[in-house]
Scaffold this motif. Structure first.
Motif, PDB file in Angstrom:
ATOM      1  N   LEU A  27       0.826  -1.214   0.000  1.00 17.22           N
ATOM      2  CA  LEU A  27       0.000   0.000   0.000  1.00 17.22           C
ATOM      3  C   LEU A  27       0.857   1.259   0.000  1.00 17.22           C
ATOM      4  N   LEU A  28       1.896   1.256   0.818  1.00 17.39           N
ATOM      5  CA  LEU A  28       2.776   2.417   0.899  1.00 17.39           C
ATOM      6  C   LEU A  28       3.487   2.666  -0.434  1.00 17.39           C
ATOM      7  N   CYS A  29       4.026   1.614  -1.039  1.00 19.88           N
ATOM      8  CA  CYS A  29       4.755   1.773  -2.301  1.00 19.88           C
ATOM      9  C   CYS A  29       3.826   2.167  -3.445  1.00 19.88           C
ATOM     10  N   PHE A  30       2.643   1.547  -3.516  1.00 21.16           N
ATOM     11  CA  PHE A  30       1.691   1.914  -4.571  1.00 21.16           C
ATOM     12  C   PHE A  30       1.208   3.346  -4.380  1.00 21.16           C
ATOM     13  N   GLY A  31       0.985   3.764  -3.137  1.00 15.22           N
ATOM     14  CA  GLY A  31       0.572   5.136  -2.857  1.00 15.22           C
ATOM     15  C   GLY A  31       1.644   6.133  -3.262  1.00 15.22           C
ATOM     16  N   ALA A  32       2.901   5.822  -2.951  1.00 16.78           N
ATOM     17  CA  ALA A  32       3.997   6.723  -3.333  1.00 16.78           C
ATOM     18  C   ALA A  32       4.136   6.780  -4.850  1.00 16.78           C
ATOM     19  N   GLY A  33       3.976   5.628  -5.507  1.00 21.84           N
ATOM     20  CA  GLY A  33       4.044   5.613  -6.974  1.00 21.84           C
ATOM     21  C   GLY A  33       2.931   6.432  -7.593  1.00 21.84           C
ATOM     22  N   ALA A  34       1.719   6.309  -7.044  1.00 19.79           N
ATOM     23  CA  ALA A  34       0.586   7.089  -7.556  1.00 19.79           C
ATOM     24  C   ALA A  34       0.786   8.579  -7.282  1.00 19.79           C
ATOM     25  N   LEU A  35       1.357   8.896  -6.134  1.00 22.32           N
ATOM     26  CA  LEU A  35       1.601  10.292  -5.771  1.00 22.32           C
ATOM     27  C   LEU A  35       2.587  10.952  -6.735  1.00 22.32           C
ATOM     28  N   ILE A  36       3.507  10.174  -7.268  1.00 23.00           N
ATOM     29  CA  ILE A  36       4.483  10.717  -8.221  1.00 23.00           C
ATOM     30  C   ILE A  36       3.975  10.591  -9.656  1.00 23.00           C
ATOM     31  N   GLY A  37       3.373   9.438 -10.006  1.00 27.00           N
ATOM     32  CA  GLY A  37       3.026   9.140 -11.394  1.00 27.00           C
ATOM     33  C   GLY A  37       1.829   9.890 -11.940  1.00 27.00           C
ATOM     34  N   VAL A  38       0.780  10.038 -11.146  1.00 25.93           N
ATOM     35  CA  VAL A  38      -0.443  10.680 -11.651  1.00 25.93           C
ATOM     36  C   VAL A  38      -0.214  12.161 -11.966  1.00 25.93           C
ATOM     37  N   PRO A  39       0.396  12.946 -11.073  1.00 26.17           N
ATOM     38  CA  PRO A  39       0.665  14.341 -11.462  1.00 26.17           C
ATOM     39  C   PRO A  39       1.596  14.445 -12.686  1.00 26.17           C
ATOM     40  N   LEU A  40       2.558  13.518 -12.775  1.00 26.21           N
ATOM     41  CA  LEU A  40       3.452  13.532 -13.936  1.00 26.21           C
ATOM     42  C   LEU A  40       2.666  13.252 -15.211  1.00 26.21           C
ATOM     43  N   PHE A  41       1.692  12.357 -15.142  1.00 34.13           N
ATOM     44  CA  PHE A  41       0.857  12.065 -16.310  1.00 34.13           C
ATOM     45  C   PHE A  41       0.156  13.328 -16.794  1.00 34.13           C
ATOM     46  N   PHE A  42      -0.431  14.078 -15.863  1.00 33.20           N
ATOM     47  CA  PHE A  42      -1.165  15.286 -16.273  1.00 33.20           C
ATOM     48  C   PHE A  42      -0.221  16.366 -16.785  1.00 33.20           C
ATOM     49  N   VAL A  43       0.969  16.435 -16.236  1.00 33.07           N
ATOM     50  CA  VAL A  43       1.945  17.408 -16.741  1.00 33.07           C
ATOM     51  C   VAL A  43       2.378  17.024 -18.145  1.00 33.07           C
ATOM     52  N   ASN A  49       0.506  14.615 -26.328  1.00 35.44           N
ATOM     53  CA  ASN A  49       0.652  13.213 -26.684  1.00 35.44           C
ATOM     54  C   ASN A  49       0.324  12.364 -25.461  1.00 35.44           C
ATOM     55  N   ILE A  50      -0.834  11.720 -25.479  1.00 39.01           N
ATOM     56  CA  ILE A  50      -1.273  10.931 -24.333  1.00 39.01           C
ATOM     57  C   ILE A  50      -0.441   9.653 -24.207  1.00 39.01           C
ATOM     58  N   SER A  51      -0.024   9.064 -25.328  1.00 40.12           N
ATOM     59  CA  SER A  51       0.804   7.852 -25.277  1.00 40.12           C
ATOM     60  C   SER A  51       2.124   8.143 -24.588  1.00 40.12           C
ATOM     61  N   PHE A  52       2.713   9.282 -24.897  1.00 40.67           N
ATOM     62  CA  PHE A  52       3.968   9.689 -24.252  1.00 40.67           C
ATOM     63  C   PHE A  52       3.757   9.900 -22.758  1.00 40.67           C
ATOM     64  N   ALA A  53       2.636  10.506 -22.390  1.00 38.56           N
ATOM     65  CA  ALA A  53       2.331  10.751 -20.979  1.00 38.56           C
ATOM     66  C   ALA A  53       2.133   9.436 -20.233  1.00 38.56           C
ATOM     67  N   ALA A  54       1.435   8.494 -20.851  1.00 38.15           N
ATOM     68  CA  ALA A  54       1.209   7.202 -20.207  1.00 38.15           C
ATOM     69  C   ALA A  54       2.517   6.439 -20.045  1.00 38.15           C
ATOM     70  N   MET A  55       3.371   6.449 -21.064  1.00 39.51           N
ATOM     71  CA  MET A  55       4.661   5.758 -20.965  1.00 39.51           C
ATOM     72  C   MET A  55       5.548   6.403 -19.904  1.00 39.51           C
ATOM     73  N   GLY A  56       5.546   7.718 -19.821  1.00 35.36           N
ATOM     74  CA  GLY A  56       6.317   8.412 -18.788  1.00 35.36           C
ATOM     75  C   GLY A  56       5.842   8.050 -17.398  1.00 35.36           C
ATOM     76  N   MET A  57       4.521   7.976 -17.229  1.00 30.12           N
ATOM     77  CA  MET A  57       3.964   7.608 -15.931  1.00 30.12           C
ATOM     78  C   MET A  57       4.349   6.172 -15.577  1.00 30.12           C
ATOM     79  N   ILE A  58       4.298   5.264 -16.541  1.00 34.64           N
ATOM     80  CA  ILE A  58       4.653   3.863 -16.296  1.00 34.64           C
ATOM     81  C   ILE A  58       6.120   3.746 -15.902  1.00 34.64           C
ATOM     82  N   VAL A  59       6.988   4.470 -16.615  1.00 34.68           N
ATOM     83  CA  VAL A  59       8.423   4.404 -16.317  1.00 34.68           C
ATOM     84  C   VAL A  59       8.716   4.931 -14.914  1.00 34.68           C
ATOM     85  N   VAL A  60       8.041   5.968 -14.512  1.00 35.37           N
ATOM     86  CA  VAL A  60       8.286   6.553 -13.193  1.00 35.37           C
ATOM     87  C   VAL A  60       7.698   5.681 -12.080  1.00 35.37           C
ATOM     88  N   MET A  61       6.562   5.035 -12.336  1.00 35.36           N
ATOM     89  CA  MET A  61       5.908   4.235 -11.302  1.00 35.36           C
ATOM     90  C   MET A  61       6.478   2.820 -11.185  1.00 35.36           C
TER      91      MET A  61
END
Length: 141
Positions: A27-43, A49-61
């Motif tokens: 839970l802690l690791c998934f929460g930290a990943g979501a805390l970093i990945g979701v804002p990065l996706f929107f940025v 390019n949504i595909s680029f945003a999704a790949m960036g979020m996946i790489v960071v999470m």
């Protein structure tokens, strides 16, 4: 019809689940990943390019996902990584094995005593021959 439930034999490997069948660590690791990945996706999505945003979020999470899920021999990823780092970079590659052989130590001591005895005997012979030479000189004189 009977329903069977598998029960693990070793209860030390059973982990306490906190929420939605996840452990606290997960839970802690998934929460930290979501805390970093979701804002990065929107940025990154603002670039268009949504595909680029999704790949960036996946790489960071992904590292947080591995921290939560990966286990080898009952040890989490950071412990495995620390052991790998220690064995690969921190400790020397060649570790010579040196023993303290008791028999060799006794033999060294024996050789040292033998050497001392030889030196003492040579001195006694030298001093004995000198005293004999002095006696001969006194008798001849």
């Amino acid at each position: 019809m009977a329903a069977f439930i598998s029960v693990p034999r070793d209860l030390s490997k059973v982990k306490t689940k906190v929420f939605m069948n996840l452990t606290k660590r997960q839970l802690l690791c998934f929460g930290a990943g979501a805390l970093i990945g979701v804002p990065l996706f929107f940025v990154l999505k603002s670039t268009g390019n949504i595909s680029f945003a999704a790949m960036g979020m996946i790489v960071v999470m992904m590292p947080m996902f591995f921290l939560a899920m990966y286990e080898k021999d009952g040890q989490p990823l950071e412990v495995v990584a620390k052991h790998f780092y220690d064995s690969r970079f921190k400790r020397p590659k060649v570790r010579p094995y040196k023993t303290n052989n008791y028999y060799a130590a006794v033999m060294r001591q024996y050789q040292a005593e033998k050497e001392v005895e030889r030196i003492v005997c040579n001195r006694e012979k030298d001093s004995g021959s000198r005293s004999q030479a002095v006696r001969k000189e006194k008798e001849g004189a």
